[in-house]
Design a protein around this motif. Structure first.
Motif, PDB file in Angstrom:
ATOM      1  N   SER A 178      24.866   8.549   9.347  1.00  0.00           N
ATOM      2  CA  SER A 178      23.856   8.746  10.391  1.00  0.00           C
ATOM      3  C   SER A 178      22.556   8.115   9.925  1.00  0.00           C
ATOM      4  N   ILE A 179      21.781   7.619  10.869  1.00  0.00           N
ATOM      5  CA  ILE A 179      20.475   7.053  10.567  1.00  0.00           C
ATOM      6  C   ILE A 179      19.415   8.026  11.059  1.00  0.00           C
ATOM      7  N   ILE A 180      18.522   8.375  10.177  1.00  0.00           N
ATOM      8  CA  ILE A 180      17.440   9.294  10.510  1.00  0.00           C
ATOM      9  C   ILE A 180      16.133   8.527  10.447  1.00  0.00           C
ATOM     10  N   PHE A 181      15.397   8.523  11.526  1.00  0.00           N
ATOM     11  CA  PHE A 181      14.115   7.824  11.584  1.00  0.00           C
ATOM     12  C   PHE A 181      13.004   8.825  11.282  1.00  0.00           C
ATOM     13  N   ASN A 182      12.275   8.582  10.209  1.00  0.00           N
ATOM     14  CA  ASN A 182      11.312   9.549   9.689  1.00  0.00           C
ATOM     15  C   ASN A 182       9.870   9.251  10.069  1.00  0.00           C
ATOM     16  N   ILE A 222       0.854  -1.184   0.000  1.00  0.00           N
ATOM     17  CA  ILE A 222       0.000   0.000   0.000  1.00  0.00           C
ATOM     18  C   ILE A 222       0.892   1.237   0.000  1.00  0.00           C
ATOM     19  N   ASP A 223       0.287   2.400  -0.151  1.00  0.00           N
ATOM     20  CA  ASP A 223       1.085   3.622  -0.224  1.00  0.00           C
ATOM     21  C   ASP A 223       1.339   4.220   1.159  1.00  0.00           C
ATOM     22  N   ARG A 224       1.765   3.351   2.066  1.00  0.00           N
ATOM     23  CA  ARG A 224       2.230   3.782   3.389  1.00  0.00           C
ATOM     24  C   ARG A 224       3.567   3.114   3.641  1.00  0.00           C
ATOM     25  N   SER A 225       4.449   3.815   4.297  1.00  0.00           N
ATOM     26  CA  SER A 225       5.767   3.262   4.580  1.00  0.00           C
ATOM     27  C   SER A 225       6.246   3.750   5.935  1.00  0.00           C
ATOM     28  N   PHE A 226       6.971   2.890   6.629  1.00  0.00           N
ATOM     29  CA  PHE A 226       7.589   3.256   7.900  1.00  0.00           C
ATOM     30  C   PHE A 226       9.037   3.655   7.581  1.00  0.00           C
ATOM     31  N   ARG A 227       9.236   4.922   7.329  1.00  0.00           N
ATOM     32  CA  ARG A 227      10.448   5.426   6.711  1.00  0.00           C
ATOM     33  C   ARG A 227      11.605   5.607   7.696  1.00  0.00           C
ATOM     34  N   ALA A 228      12.778   5.336   7.170  1.00  0.00           N
ATOM     35  CA  ALA A 228      14.040   5.680   7.814  1.00  0.00           C
ATOM     36  C   ALA A 228      15.044   5.882   6.687  1.00  0.00           C
ATOM     37  N   SER A 229      16.156   6.540   6.970  1.00  0.00           N
ATOM     38  CA  SER A 229      17.120   6.800   5.908  1.00  0.00           C
ATOM     39  C   SER A 229      18.533   6.818   6.467  1.00  0.00           C
ATOM     40  N   VAL A 230      19.462   6.505   5.574  1.00  0.00           N
ATOM     41  CA  VAL A 230      20.890   6.551   5.887  1.00  0.00           C
ATOM     42  C   VAL A 230      21.474   7.782   5.195  1.00  0.00           C
ATOM     43  N   LYS A 231      22.123   8.651   5.946  1.00  0.00           N
ATOM     44  CA  LYS A 231      22.727   9.860   5.387  1.00  0.00           C
ATOM     45  C   LYS A 231      24.244   9.733   5.440  1.00  0.00           C
ATOM     46  N   LEU A 232      24.868   9.821   4.265  1.00  0.00           N
ATOM     47  CA  LEU A 232      26.310   9.699   4.160  1.00  0.00           C
ATOM     48  C   LEU A 232      26.974  11.070   4.294  1.00  0.00           C
ATOM     49  N   PRO A 233      28.267  11.095   4.623  1.00  0.00           N
ATOM     50  CA  PRO A 233      28.956  12.386   4.784  1.00  0.00           C
ATOM     51  C   PRO A 233      28.941  13.252   3.529  1.00  0.00           C
ATOM     52  N   ASN A 234      28.844  12.644   2.343  1.00  0.00           N
ATOM     53  CA  ASN A 234      28.809  13.431   1.104  1.00  0.00           C
ATOM     54  C   ASN A 234      27.436  14.015   0.812  1.00  0.00           C
ATOM     55  N   GLY A 235      26.492  13.830   1.725  1.00  0.00           N
ATOM     56  CA  GLY A 235      25.154  14.377   1.568  1.00  0.00           C
ATOM     57  C   GLY A 235      24.158  13.430   0.931  1.00  0.00           C
ATOM     58  N   LYS A 236      24.611  12.291   0.398  1.00  0.00           N
ATOM     59  CA  LYS A 236      23.713  11.324  -0.220  1.00  0.00           C
ATOM     60  C   LYS A 236      22.814  10.701   0.838  1.00  0.00           C
ATOM     61  N   LEU A 276      17.150   5.940   1.155  1.00  0.00           N
ATOM     62  CA  LEU A 276      15.891   5.679   1.836  1.00  0.00           C
ATOM     63  C   LEU A 276      15.770   4.212   2.210  1.00  0.00           C
ATOM     64  N   GLY A 277      15.188   3.976   3.369  1.00  0.00           N
ATOM     65  CA  GLY A 277      14.936   2.619   3.830  1.00  0.00           C
ATOM     66  C   GLY A 277      13.664   2.579   4.660  1.00  0.00           C
ATOM     67  N   VAL A 278      13.467   1.480   5.355  1.00  0.00           N
ATOM     68  CA  VAL A 278      12.286   1.310   6.199  1.00  0.00           C
ATOM     69  C   VAL A 278      12.703   0.698   7.529  1.00  0.00           C
ATOM     70  N   SER A 279      11.856   0.877   8.540  1.00  0.00           N
ATOM     71  CA  SER A 279      12.171   0.355   9.866  1.00  0.00           C
ATOM     72  C   SER A 279      10.911   0.252  10.707  1.00  0.00           C
ATOM     73  N   LEU A 280      10.806  -0.833  11.453  1.00  0.00           N
ATOM     74  CA  LEU A 280       9.732  -0.987  12.435  1.00  0.00           C
ATOM     75  C   LEU A 280      10.211  -0.681  13.853  1.00  0.00           C
ATOM     76  N   ASP A 281      11.487  -0.414  13.999  1.00  0.00           N
ATOM     77  CA  ASP A 281      12.056  -0.111  15.312  1.00  0.00           C
ATOM     78  C   ASP A 281      12.620   1.303  15.257  1.00  0.00           C
ATOM     79  N   GLN A 282      11.788   2.277  15.619  1.00  0.00           N
ATOM     80  CA  GLN A 282      12.160   3.677  15.457  1.00  0.00           C
ATOM     81  C   GLN A 282      12.145   4.392  16.803  1.00  0.00           C
ATOM     82  N   PRO A 283      13.311   4.698  17.340  1.00  0.00           N
ATOM     83  CA  PRO A 283      13.374   5.421  18.615  1.00  0.00           C
ATOM     84  C   PRO A 283      13.164   6.913  18.420  1.00  0.00           C
ATOM     85  N   CYS A 284      12.829   7.589  19.487  1.00  0.00           N
ATOM     86  CA  CYS A 284      12.638   9.046  19.429  1.00  0.00           C
ATOM     87  C   CYS A 284      13.925   9.800  19.720  1.00  0.00           C
ATOM     88  N   ASN A 285      14.897   9.136  20.351  1.00  0.00           N
ATOM     89  CA  ASN A 285      16.062   9.868  20.852  1.00  0.00           C
ATOM     90  C   ASN A 285      17.377   9.324  20.311  1.00  0.00           C
TER      91      ASN A 285
END
Length: 323
Positions: free
Chosen positions: A230-234, A104-118, A121-130
């Motif tokens: 860095s991992i960013i949980f969206n 479906i058009d829903r996703s539990f988003r997370a992303s990996v950010k590299l030092p070069n700015g790239k 996108l990925g997904v995750s069911l384990d997303q912390p707030c801190n």
């Protein structure tokens, strides 16, 4: 992760539950007895989340449901979860609705950010707030791509580990790297899953990448020195995920084992990362995010429940006009 109000497809429908399976499996005699009981009780729809690999002339669910279909009872069944190979279909009888599983058009988003700015996108069911938004060192071993070997020393404790799928359960991989001091896991899913990644809860900080995106990350790891990310949980993205719907890789495919003239599955329904009512081993009802044709099939059973009263009314009106 999926806040809101849970509702069924046909909220005014009455449910009759026939228990034909137990912890040790499903007996054919119990399944047939359940079908007989439902027919006797006058149900309008059978929603059957049971299947096997039998050919049509050996499939007792097909044989039992034929009596229901003859009495005008709509029968909805799951296609099975043995894809993506061909001829893996369950419930191929022409008189039942065979339902595949799609995204479906829903996703539990997370992303990996590299030092070069790239940003990958990925997904995750384990997303912390801190979880820290700062870059952390990445650990990847070409000798242990699946993270199934102890690292040579403790220099990689506190790193984000990059692990490729290789038959190991992701939850076991997470437990292994956690025992070696990993801060988080980047898990690269098998190529066969494509964009329909089959996630599970890891009980550990983790992100899942497609095989293609994972290959891009590995190229960075091989080419760069002192690599980090860095991992960013969206959180949850509820609309606009593309492409969707896509048939899930695990959803069983046709053709029919009996004859190629039977084209199955008939239709697909939401069956990937769906919020479902769930009774775990503790027997305490709760909700969980699950995937499978047992999740997609009830959606179509509910649609049938909404449509069937109108169909019956139309038949009655037509009969009245003829008389």
């Amino acid at each position: 992760m999926a806040n809101g109000t849970a509702a069924g497809m046909a909220p005014r429908a009455h449910l009759a539950i026939y228990q034909v399976c137990h912890r040790d499996g499903c007996n054919v005699s119990d399944i047939l007895a359940g079908l007989d009981a439902g027919i006797k009780d006058g149900v309008d729809i059978f929603s059957i989340s049971i299947g096997g690999g039998s050919a049509l002339d050996q499939d007792l669910i097909a044989i039992g449901s034929f009596a229901a279909a003859r009495k005008g009872i709509f029968v909805s069944c799951g296609a099975g979860n043995d894809g993506p190979d061909n001829f893996t279909l369950s419930n191929e009888a022409p008189w039942v609705l065979t339902v595949a599983a799609s995204s479906i058009d829903r996703s539990f988003r997370a992303s990996v950010k590299l030092p070069n700015g790239k940003v990958i996108l990925g997904v995750s069911l384990d997303q912390p707030c801190n979880f820290t938004k700062n870059s952390l060192p990445l650990y990847y071993s070409t000798e242990s791509r699946a993270c199934d070997m102890d690292p040579p020393d403790d220099s990689h404790r506190g790193s984000i580990w990059v692990c490729e799928a290789d038959g190991e359960f992701p939850k076991d991989v997470a437990a292994f790297i956690k025992s070696h001091g990993a801060r988080a896991l980047i898990f690269i899913s098998p190529k066969v899953e494509a964009t329909t990644i089959l996630m599970t809860e890891l009980n550990f900080l983790g992100i899942w990448l497609t095989s293609q995106d994972g290959s891009d990350l590995i190229l960075y790891l091989i080419s760069a020195s002192n690599h980090s990310a860095s991992i960013i949980f969206n959180g949850t993205t509820n609309l606009g995920i593309s492409p969707s719907p896509v048939v899930a890789f695990f959803s069983s495919r046709g053709l029919s084992r009996t004859t190629s003239r039977i084209l199955k599955p008939d239709i697909s329904g939401p069956g990937l990362d769906i919020v479902t009512a769930w009774i775990p081993s503790s027997d305490t009802p709760e909700y969980a995010i699950k995937s499978g044709t047992s999740t997609s099939m009830p959606h179509l059973s509910g649609v049938a429940a909404l449509l069937k009263p109108h169909t019956l009314l139309s038949h009655r009106q037509l009969s009245s006009r003829r008389s």
